[in-house]
Design a protein around this motif. Structure first.
Motif, short mmCIF file in Angstrom:
data_model
loop_
_atom_site.label_atom_id
_atom_site.label_comp_id
_atom_site.label_asym_id
_atom_site.label_seq_id
_atom_site.Cartn_x
_atom_site.Cartn_y
_atom_site.Cartn_z
N SER A 99 0.83 -1.21 0.00
CA SER A 99 0.00 0.00 0.00
C SER A 99 0.86 1.25 0.00
CB SER A 99 -0.94 0.02 1.21
OG SER A 99 -0.20 0.13 2.42
N ASP A 146 -4.04 0.84 -2.92
CA ASP A 146 -3.73 -0.58 -2.90
C ASP A 146 -2.58 -0.90 -3.87
OD1 ASP A 146 -3.75 -3.33 -2.68
OD2 ASP A 146 -5.61 -3.60 -3.81
N SER A 148 -1.25 -4.13 -3.87
CA SER A 148 -1.10 -5.58 -3.70
C SER A 148 -1.16 -6.35 -5.02
CB SER A 148 -2.19 -6.12 -2.76
OG SER A 148 -3.48 -5.92 -3.33
#
Length: 210
Positions: A99, A146, A148
């Motif tokens: 993040s 985000d 990820s």
């Protein structure tokens, strides 16, 4: 992993070093786009309330001048109105990111003011974030991006470009607590040198460090 939190430096400067840095990472200072002399990055070290999400000081980013204006997301990008920084893992390692977070507020009431974030994960081809900022200092907005996805894993370096736009000259976006979270992992070649078999064959586990 990396945290850029403003601390009281001289009254103003044009580059800022990370305040928290994982032992397995190097990081450049936050600095303006060297190719755009219309970007200034002064810092306020006092005069703002301290009982807020970020408090004082913070980065006071003023992207407009009398010669080049960045009044919206598209013009901020086209004019190169950004500050940036790069993180790099130590030799033999890669980055697995999770993040990117930061606190941001308008420096005054005039709108629109907003930010655009691009990264080197796709060679700055798309906007990871492009949004107007609804809150005004001393009320900060927490942005949590985000990282990820697959594009942000197994990286040998990672650069963030942080664009800003405001209605006119002398108006700012105030930003603090710029943080990248993730893990450092060994490169596959490093694992091979240690004699580990591929995962799924002998169950070799790659150890991650926060």
């Amino acid at each position: 992993m990396v945290d850029y939190t403003a601390t009281p430096p001289p009254a103003s400067a044009d580059a800022y070093a990370p305040s928290t840095l994982h032992a397995g990472i190097t990081a450049t200072d936050i600095a303006p786009n060297a190719g755009n002399t219309n970007v200034t990055v002064p810092i306020e070290s006092n005069g703002y309330p301290t009982g807020t999400n970020s408090g004082s000081p913070e980065y006071r980013y003023i992207p407009n001048t009398t010669t080049t204006t960045s009044t919206g997301a598209a013009s901020a990008v086209s004019s190169g109105s950004y500050i940036s920084f790069t993180i790099t893992p130590t030799a033999g390692n890669l980055l697995d990111l999770s993040s990117l977070t930061f606190n941001v507020a308008r420096g005054g009431a005039a709108t629109p003011r907003g930010v655009v974030v691009q990264t080197s994960a796709d060679n700055f081809a798309s906007n990871l974030l492009a949004t107007d900022i609804a809150t005004q200092r001393p009320t900060y907005t927490l942005e949590n991006l985000d990282l990820s996805g697959a594009a942000f894993q197994n990286l040998s370096s990672f650069t963030v470009r942080y664009f800003a736009y405001t209605p006119g000259t002398g108006q700012s976006l105030d930003t603090d607590d710029i943080t990248i979270n993730g893990a450092i992992i060994p490169e596959p070649s490093s694992i091979a040198l240690l004699g580990c078999a591929p995962v799924g064959i002998a169950g070799c586990v790659r150890r991650r460090r926060a």
